[in-house]
Design a protein around this motif. Sequence first.
Motif, PDB file in Angstrom:
ATOM      1  N   ASN A 171       0.837  -1.215   0.000  1.00  0.00           N
ATOM      2  CA  ASN A 171       0.000   0.000   0.000  1.00  0.00           C
ATOM      3  C   ASN A 171       0.862   1.251   0.000  1.00  0.00           C
ATOM      4  O   ASN A 171       0.588   2.216  -0.733  1.00  0.00           O
ATOM      5  CB  ASN A 171      -0.916   0.009   1.223  1.00  0.00           C
ATOM      6  CG  ASN A 171      -2.149  -0.856   1.040  1.00  0.00           C
ATOM      7  OD1 ASN A 171      -2.367  -1.418  -0.032  1.00  0.00           O
ATOM      8  ND2 ASN A 171      -2.949  -0.977   2.087  1.00  0.00           N
ATOM      9  N   GLN A 414      -0.487  -0.985  14.667  1.00  0.00           N
ATOM     10  CA  GLN A 414      -1.242  -0.513  13.501  1.00  0.00           C
ATOM     11  C   GLN A 414      -0.241  -0.202  12.397  1.00  0.00           C
ATOM     12  O   GLN A 414       0.462   0.810  12.436  1.00  0.00           O
ATOM     13  CB  GLN A 414      -2.054   0.745  13.860  1.00  0.00           C
ATOM     14  CG  GLN A 414      -3.196   1.044  12.915  1.00  0.00           C
ATOM     15  CD  GLN A 414      -4.330   0.041  13.010  1.00  0.00           C
ATOM     16  OE1 GLN A 414      -4.708  -0.364  14.106  1.00  0.00           O
ATOM     17  NE2 GLN A 414      -4.872  -0.364  11.858  1.00  0.00           N
ATOM     18  N   ASP A 417      -3.599   2.325   7.915  1.00  0.00           N
ATOM     19  CA  ASP A 417      -5.021   2.489   8.236  1.00  0.00           C
ATOM     20  C   ASP A 417      -5.800   1.188   8.103  1.00  0.00           C
ATOM     21  O   ASP A 417      -6.876   1.042   8.707  1.00  0.00           O
ATOM     22  CB  ASP A 417      -5.643   3.550   7.321  1.00  0.00           C
ATOM     23  CG  ASP A 417      -5.100   4.947   7.607  1.00  0.00           C
ATOM     24  OD1 ASP A 417      -4.577   5.136   8.732  1.00  0.00           O
ATOM     25  OD2 ASP A 417      -5.175   5.820   6.718  1.00  0.00           O
ATOM     26  N   GLU A 418      -5.298   0.234   7.327  1.00  0.00           N
ATOM     27  CA  GLU A 418      -6.045  -0.990   7.044  1.00  0.00           C
ATOM     28  C   GLU A 418      -5.521  -2.240   7.750  1.00  0.00           C
ATOM     29  O   GLU A 418      -6.275  -3.198   7.942  1.00  0.00           O
ATOM     30  CB  GLU A 418      -6.042  -1.271   5.532  1.00  0.00           C
ATOM     31  CG  GLU A 418      -6.627  -0.173   4.670  1.00  0.00           C
ATOM     32  CD  GLU A 418      -6.439  -0.466   3.188  1.00  0.00           C
ATOM     33  OE1 GLU A 418      -6.467  -1.672   2.817  1.00  0.00           O
ATOM     34  OE2 GLU A 418      -6.240   0.479   2.415  1.00  0.00           O
ATOM     35  N   HIS A 419      -4.258  -2.244   8.116  1.00  0.00           N
ATOM     36  CA  HIS A 419      -3.636  -3.485   8.563  1.00  0.00           C
ATOM     37  C   HIS A 419      -3.042  -3.353   9.963  1.00  0.00           C
ATOM     38  O   HIS A 419      -2.337  -2.379  10.257  1.00  0.00           O
ATOM     39  CB  HIS A 419      -2.540  -3.911   7.583  1.00  0.00           C
ATOM     40  CG  HIS A 419      -3.030  -4.073   6.187  1.00  0.00           C
ATOM     41  ND1 HIS A 419      -2.912  -3.076   5.233  1.00  0.00           N
ATOM     42  CD2 HIS A 419      -3.660  -5.109   5.581  1.00  0.00           C
ATOM     43  CE1 HIS A 419      -3.443  -3.493   4.094  1.00  0.00           C
ATOM     44  NE2 HIS A 419      -3.910  -4.724   4.275  1.00  0.00           N
TER      45      HIS A 419
END
Length: 843
Positions: A171, A414, A417-419
């Motif tokens: 990402n 974290q 933001d997604e993983h």
Amino acid sequence: MPNSNAKLYSNHRGGREASRRELVSRSLQSAQHCLENQDFGTAYAHYLLVLNLAPELKTTVKETFRFTLFKWAEELDSLARIQDLFNCYEQALELYPNDEVICNSMGEHLFRMGFRDEAAGYFHKAVNLNPDFADAKENFYRVANWLVERWHFIMLNDAKRNLTYLKAIENAVRSGSKSVLDIGTGTGILSMFAKKAGASFVYACELSKTMYELARDVVAANNMEREIKLLHLKSLDIEIPKHIPERVSLVVTETVDAGLFGEGIVESLIHAWEHLLLQPKPKNQNICAGDYGRVIPASATVFGMAVECKEIRRHHRVGMKEVAGVCLSNSVQFFSPTYAAAGSEETVEPYTTEKLSHIPGGYRALTEPCQVMTVDFNDLQELKSLAARKPWKLSLPVTEGGILDAIVVWFVLQLDDEHSLSTSPSEETCWEQAVYPVQGLLDYSVKTGDTVMMEVCCQDCYLKIQKISSLPSECGMDFSDRDDTPSLGNEAELCNALAGLQTSTKQDGNAPVCVLESTEIALLNDVPYHECFKAAMSKVLVSLNPSKDLHSMDIDGHGSGINLQEDQNKSSLDVDPNAFYILDVSEGFSILPIIAGKLGPVRAYSSVEKEQHQAALHVIAEANHFPKETLEFWLSHLEEESMVLQRPKSDKLWSIIILDVIETSGLIQQEVMEKAAISRCLLHSGGKIFPQYVLVYGMLVESESLLLESAVQGTEPTLGFNIAPFINQFKVPVRVYLDLSTLPCVPLSKPAELLRLDLMNPLRNSPSREVKIQICKSGRVTAIPFWYHIHLDDDHCLNTSDESSHWKQAAVVLDEPIPVQAGDELVLDVQHHKSNISITVKR
């Protein structure tokens, strides 16, 4: 004339050859003469001359040359002539570059001096030169555990963790982060993820020489050596443009431990933001990420809860007021190193680690999980403020009554933001949790409605949780999570609260403090161990003094053995001339000499080294009304600590010698049979070595978890990258510190006796043995756990696999699983060499 010249040349050459042979012969004679006079340095010099003049003699003199080298090296070591020592080994290896014995000896010297990376190289070379060389294999396995810690295997086998990191890196690269720095690269897997994701420039740094070289091999094997620049540096030492040409747009790292900050992630990221990363992206602005810097992981949230756990308790608190008739109550305050670290100015890890899901006896949550703190790794000012931040108070309401044993901490990492990755005890993860044992309270019991109080701070790169206490519900205090002072309604409430805190947090401040390792505290809590030794020692002393009334010996804990009141008035010159001499050479803190001293007219000698431990034993002895001269510290009588096994006096021999045979880790102590051989010569008639013999037991199991902890299982968990063959060079066949009671495994056979080690009767010993094992359940044999029955004598035995035992167990992990069917029979080849047990399956 040409013929005349040729003849002259021939005569000249013949003369030189005769002179060479004469010099070689005289040098050999001189070397032998020097050896007879133990002049090893001069002998070594003569052999160097011989081997340089006559290389054809290398095979003939090899054994004698080795002996001379090793003796001269010992002498140089004792004189602290370290550079001369290494020069000798380098000269020897130029002459014998493929001699595994010299390579191994060089490695041993390096290891003793702390050069573990270099030592590993020599041990590894020795094993490659001779795979059957037991000494080199044992040395390599020992150093491999230091250089490539076992969690590398577990993490690389965690496909979920690897995939989550890969997706987060993909990402970041797709959003514009094209230049990447991997801090603490390890095997290089995150760097290869970045390159696979399409990063234009990838740099990776690794401080460990062994891991750096391993990463170099891994990167080359995956055809990325030209695309990933590896630096053998600490990230704090990286400079622009000396090491990398310009600031990077992405830093990836997993330099976190179970306590989050313990591997220095805060310090390394502060340096990275100040010197190596582009400026962070302004918040709430939709602009290209490639023009700004970012970090993976982006942030972390730390959680904690209070737990009751018997296993943690027995390793960090002495729960016995009396052990085998010896009173411990109030005489000494025992603490584990984590408690000492809480108030120490030294940089000491303030927590231990446990995989709570596998802890023996389990655990019980006394509070709900609570957020302890958050940290944004993309905020330089927040990172800087962590160390400077004042300690803050945290309160956890008790939701279930029980015994307050520890605060357990974990975190959610974290990545973006997604993983995210969680190290929670409820997750199936490769991670352990950080454990802050509770110590120093008068009362550890809590009930529903009470409050567990603590102080939290970030100091010396560690998350510290200290000043843990319990506040009864009737105090009615309301602590804010972030305030430095409690919110109190009135003066009466303050007085009640302080009274409650004082009764629950303070022990006797006058009692001396003794800091023990957690394994030593577990030993002190091992009641069967001490009772067994007490009974066995009583049996020996009674047999040596049959005229002594059995009831006057302190066998049942009621007799005194000697008239203590009378003896206190005697001087040390009035010691019973017929006293029995007992020597305890077990490692670490031991109260066995005090137990022995209560059994009759005994002179007990302890080999405890630390002054603090000696002081604690003196206090315990006084609290038990011991005559001062009954307990002595043996090392103070010796000129050299290495000569610990010798006669107590010129005219005396030992009645009992207690040897440390099994390490807490589950392995046999090094050189135990050699120590037993010396001890047998120091016993008077009827005297005994404890233990007298040891039986090794084992069974066949199928355990996927042991495979995952011991070696990387192919390319699937590492997402297609070829890492396994390189890191698996550092796998060791024996896993230690196991708890068989919680080991995820399926037993495929019943326990069987594998080997006998007899310390009193060496003729009963055999260095190897074949054992037939009947398969009782079909499956795949992946490992052979083993443990010990330690026989002090025929009537008194300790089982190291018992629940109360302070010992852990070990297991041999097979290179390849063996499919078996119920009813099959396997033959095990069991061998014992020094401290190493080798178990192989004969096909």
